[in-house]
Scaffold this motif. Structure first.
Motif, PDB file in Angstrom:
ATOM      1  N   LYS A   1      63.195  13.796  56.839  1.00 26.13           N
ATOM      2  CA  LYS A   1      64.227  12.896  57.364  1.00 26.13           C
ATOM      3  C   LYS A   1      63.559  11.665  57.977  1.00 26.13           C
ATOM      4  O   LYS A   1      63.936  11.216  59.054  1.00 26.13           O
ATOM      5  CB  LYS A   1      65.060  13.601  58.453  1.00 26.13           C
ATOM      6  CG  LYS A   1      65.606  14.945  58.043  1.00 26.13           C
ATOM      7  CD  LYS A   1      66.811  14.795  57.142  1.00 26.13           C
ATOM      8  CE  LYS A   1      67.283  16.148  56.682  1.00 26.13           C
ATOM      9  NZ  LYS A   1      67.528  16.219  55.235  1.00 26.13           N
ATOM     10  N   ALA A   2      62.551  11.158  57.287  1.00 21.67           N
ATOM     11  CA  ALA A   2      61.764  10.063  57.871  1.00 21.67           C
ATOM     12  C   ALA A   2      62.618   8.829  58.132  1.00 21.67           C
ATOM     13  O   ALA A   2      62.276   7.993  58.964  1.00 21.67           O
ATOM     14  CB  ALA A   2      60.584   9.720  56.964  1.00 21.67           C
ATOM     15  N   HIS A   3      63.756   8.715  57.448  1.00 27.31           N
ATOM     16  CA  HIS A   3      64.635   7.565  57.663  1.00 27.31           C
ATOM     17  C   HIS A   3      65.333   7.649  59.022  1.00 27.31           C
ATOM     18  O   HIS A   3      65.825   6.649  59.527  1.00 27.31           O
ATOM     19  CB  HIS A   3      65.663   7.442  56.544  1.00 27.31           C
ATOM     20  CG  HIS A   3      66.513   8.669  56.345  1.00 27.31           C
ATOM     21  ND1 HIS A   3      65.989   9.941  56.215  1.00 27.31           N
ATOM     22  CD2 HIS A   3      67.851   8.800  56.255  1.00 27.31           C
ATOM     23  CE1 HIS A   3      66.982  10.808  56.048  1.00 27.31           C
ATOM     24  NE2 HIS A   3      68.121  10.134  56.076  1.00 27.31           N
ATOM     25  N   LEU A   4      65.364   8.841  59.602  1.00 29.87           N
ATOM     26  CA  LEU A   4      66.070   9.020  60.877  1.00 29.87           C
ATOM     27  C   LEU A   4      65.152   9.455  62.013  1.00 29.87           C
ATOM     28  O   LEU A   4      65.565   9.502  63.157  1.00 29.87           O
ATOM     29  CB  LEU A   4      67.197  10.048  60.708  1.00 29.87           C
ATOM     30  CG  LEU A   4      68.310   9.639  59.741  1.00 29.87           C
ATOM     31  CD1 LEU A   4      69.216  10.836  59.454  1.00 29.87           C
ATOM     32  CD2 LEU A   4      69.124   8.482  60.304  1.00 29.87           C
ATOM     33  N   ARG A   5      63.885   9.776  61.682  1.00 28.14           N
ATOM     34  CA  ARG A   5      63.084  10.425  62.718  1.00 28.14           C
ATOM     35  C   ARG A   5      62.659   9.485  63.850  1.00 28.14           C
ATOM     36  O   ARG A   5      62.269   9.955  64.908  1.00 28.14           O
ATOM     37  CB  ARG A   5      61.888  11.174  62.119  1.00 28.14           C
ATOM     38  CG  ARG A   5      60.824  10.325  61.475  1.00 28.14           C
ATOM     39  CD  ARG A   5      59.667  11.204  60.960  1.00 28.14           C
ATOM     40  NE  ARG A   5      58.642  10.356  60.364  1.00 28.14           N
ATOM     41  CZ  ARG A   5      57.456  10.774  60.007  1.00 28.14           C
ATOM     42  NH1 ARG A   5      57.114  12.038  60.168  1.00 28.14           N
ATOM     43  NH2 ARG A   5      56.579   9.946  59.478  1.00 28.14           N
ATOM     44  N   PHE A   6      62.778   8.170  63.632  1.00 27.28           N
ATOM     45  CA  PHE A   6      62.556   7.233  64.748  1.00 27.28           C
ATOM     46  C   PHE A   6      63.518   7.534  65.907  1.00 27.28           C
ATOM     47  O   PHE A   6      63.303   7.107  67.020  1.00 27.28           O
ATOM     48  CB  PHE A   6      62.844   5.793  64.325  1.00 27.28           C
ATOM     49  CG  PHE A   6      61.814   5.174  63.436  1.00 27.28           C
ATOM     50  CD1 PHE A   6      60.553   4.856  63.912  1.00 27.28           C
ATOM     51  CD2 PHE A   6      62.125   4.865  62.118  1.00 27.28           C
ATOM     52  CE1 PHE A   6      59.609   4.250  63.099  1.00 27.28           C
ATOM     53  CE2 PHE A   6      61.185   4.252  61.291  1.00 27.28           C
ATOM     54  CZ  PHE A   6      59.928   3.953  61.787  1.00 27.28           C
ATOM     55  N   ARG A   7      64.606   8.213  65.588  1.00 24.42           N
ATOM     56  CA  ARG A   7      65.622   8.471  66.615  1.00 24.42           C
ATOM     57  C   ARG A   7      65.304   9.686  67.466  1.00 24.42           C
ATOM     58  O   ARG A   7      66.110  10.092  68.291  1.00 24.42           O
ATOM     59  CB  ARG A   7      66.982   8.667  65.958  1.00 24.42           C
ATOM     60  CG  ARG A   7      67.465   7.417  65.263  1.00 24.42           C
ATOM     61  CD  ARG A   7      68.868   7.631  64.805  1.00 24.42           C
ATOM     62  NE  ARG A   7      69.348   6.562  63.955  1.00 24.42           N
ATOM     63  CZ  ARG A   7      70.592   6.485  63.543  1.00 24.42           C
ATOM     64  NH1 ARG A   7      71.471   7.405  63.908  1.00 24.42           N
ATOM     65  NH2 ARG A   7      70.968   5.488  62.765  1.00 24.42           N
ATOM     66  N   THR A   8      64.134  10.289  67.241  1.00 31.50           N
ATOM     67  CA  THR A   8      63.732  11.405  68.110  1.00 31.50           C
ATOM     68  C   THR A   8      62.747  10.883  69.153  1.00 31.50           C
ATOM     69  O   THR A   8      62.082   9.856  68.948  1.00 31.50           O
ATOM     70  CB  THR A   8      63.040  12.515  67.297  1.00 31.50           C
ATOM     71  OG1 THR A   8      61.817  11.980  66.772  1.00 31.50           O
ATOM     72  CG2 THR A   8      63.916  12.988  66.149  1.00 31.50           C
TER      73      THR A   8
END
Ligand code: 4AD
Ligand code: MG
Length: 479
Positions: free
Chosen positions: A120-127
């Motif tokens: 989910k690298a497209h969303l993992r900045f959100r962790t």
């Protein structure tokens, strides 16, 4: 109303002021009279707590607000009593900028595995973990440029597409505009690269060094900081096919000057992280400790911030490859054949298990190894009088192994020419490099610091795929 970033909002004390915050919902919890939303905008690891009064209008909105939704909130800055932070925002009006359907949004407010998040690298900045790493990466880029700028080094952009395949640092990616299904062939059946875009075969560079040397031999002190590419099929936790490298190159530096500079650079950037990335490091430290709870006590790594201070505290150990081989040959691990690769004697190429043994078990400090056998190092390294070794240096770090590789460069035209012939390096792609040894050649040195290996060390992460936003590794090119 003008938006305030959460990072600066959390530092304010002008309670009662109207503010606007925007960000993404981390969690929402409701009680009878109020709901609490933890909002994060990436400007800091911390969330701001939004307090929402329950009433008919808000109830309806809250039903649509879930983890991952983007909100804009107008409210009042309020002193906080219990959220672990000094301020919170009392919401007056909520605008949902973008909903996130909880049945589909993959990031739920619970611990996800790093493997899952890689998919989910497209969303993992959100962790928290990945935004912390991204902020530390940014700070380190800045620190590197500061370090060199303060010392009057010039930053040089070296090319990414190269016509020379001389460094021998690794397998290269080819660059072509030719139609792979219908390649122009010469009479002998080989591919006719004269018909290709550059009129010759081209590759992605494995290093900016050779061009960096050209600049250093005119401007004295230069550095490059660019992407480099290696097509090795190595699926390890420390190798990427695309990674960033910092490569200074200095005229009039010998190997000792080179080692001093590399040690100074590493200590400078580590200190910079301690000074500028405290909250993110503390978060990552806690994360690492949680992760390691399952390990036996003596297998756990040193607490992250302690480890960083530990590296700063003392000079790195410096010894020759030959001395290191002695240490390894005499080690219990080698005698009892506990290494995966047993060291049979002088000339062996060191594997990361050997490097880590020297650093973590034997010397318990970062180590700089020098004077490696010529046979396992690149052609451009300065040859020692013994005819066997070269003025190479590798810096070895705990948990990482090799973090820096460098050398004094061979400045003698004749010695370099003989070496190039010996190794069958095509002269037609190297003439320009050799010419610098013909005209005004001087002793010079340089090294390469792998940026992701540095970030691995600083963040305590264990896989290099987690310290670059979009890792390129064999069979992995999704994002
Ligand atoms: O030791 P290397 O191959 O040296 C060079 O490329 C020289 N031209 C550097 C120089 O003297 N200017 O690579 C340098 C560093 C390594 O020590 C390691 O930190 C990193 O680059 N590195 C990699 N990092 C991630 N993935 C890979 N596949 C890497 N290969 C090397
Ligand atoms: Mg190396």
């Amino acid at each position: 109303m003008k938006r305030t970033e959460i990072r600066s909002l959390l530092e304010r004390t002008d309670y009662g002021t109207a503010v606007n915050v925007k960000g993404w919902v981390r969690t929402k919890r409701s009680s009878k009279n109020v709901a609490f939303i933890a909002l994060n905008d990436g400007s800091t690891i911390k969330n701001v707590q939004i307090v929402v009064e329950m009433n008919e209008e808000n109830d309806k909105l809250l039903e649509r607000i879930h983890t991952g939704a983007a909100l804009s909130i107008d409210g009042v800055l309020t002193e906080s009593m219990g959220s672990g932070q000094s301020v919170e925002v009392q919401s007056k009006s909520i605008e949902i900028l973008g909903e996130a359907n909880p049945d589909e949004y993959p990031l739920q407010p619970k611990k996800h595995s790093l493997e899952f998040l890689r998919e989910k690298a497209h969303l993992r900045f959100r962790t928290n973990t990945f935004s912390a790493i991204a902020r530390i990466r940014h700070a380190m880029i800045f620190a590197v440029h500061n370090f060199f700028n303060d010392r009057n080094f010039y930053n040089i952009h070296t090319p990414i597409i190269t016509g020379s395949d001389a460094e021998g640092a690794g397998e290269m990616f080819q660059v072509t505009t030719m139609n792979l299904e219908n390649l122009p062939k010469k009479e002998d059946g080989s591919i006719d690269f004269e018909k290709d875009f550059f009129g010759k075969a081209a590759n992605l560079t494995v290093s900016g060094q050779l061009e960096g040397e050209l600049a250093a031999l005119a401007m004295s002190n230069i550095y490059t900081f660019g992407p480099t590419f290696r097509a090795e099929n190595s699926n390890t936790s420390r190798h990427l096919a695309e990674f960033w490298m910092i490569e200074p190159e200095m005229a009039f530096y010998d190997l000792n000057d080179n080692m001093d500079l590399a040690e100074d650079l590493l200590k400078y950037v580590i200190q910079y992280a301690l000074d500028h990335c405290r909250e993110d490091l503390e978060f990552l430290s806690k994360r690492q400790q949680d992760e390691e709870k399952t390990k036996k006590e003596d297998e756990r790594s040193m607490e992250l911030i302690k480890k960083l201070n530990f590296v700063l505290a003392e000079p790195f150990v410096r010894l020759t490859y030959t001395e290191a081989i002695d240490v390894l040959m005499n080690s219990k691990l080698n005698k009892k054949k506990k290494f995966q690769y047993i060291i049979e004697g002088w000339g062996a190429d060191l594997q990361s298990e050997h490097e880590r043994y020297l650093v973590e078990k034997h010397f318990k400090r970062p180590v700089i190894l020098t004077d490696y056998p010529a046979s396992i190092k690149a052609f451009y390294m300065k040859q020692n009088e013994d005819g066997k070794t070269v003025r190479a240096m590798d810096i070895l770090f705990p948990q990482i192994g090799e973090i820096v590789g460098g050398s004094q460069r061979e400045e003698s035209y004749n010695k370099l020419l003989i070496k190039i012939k010996e190794l069958d390096i095509p002269m037609e792609s190297m003439w320009w490099y050799l010419e610098t040894r013909k005209f005004g050649s001087v002793p010079h040195s340089g090294f390469g610091l792998g940026f992701e290996r540095l970030i691995l060390f600083l963040t305590g992460m264990s896989n290099i795929r987690d310290v670059i936003p979009f890792p390129r590794t064999p069979l992995n090119l999704e994002f």
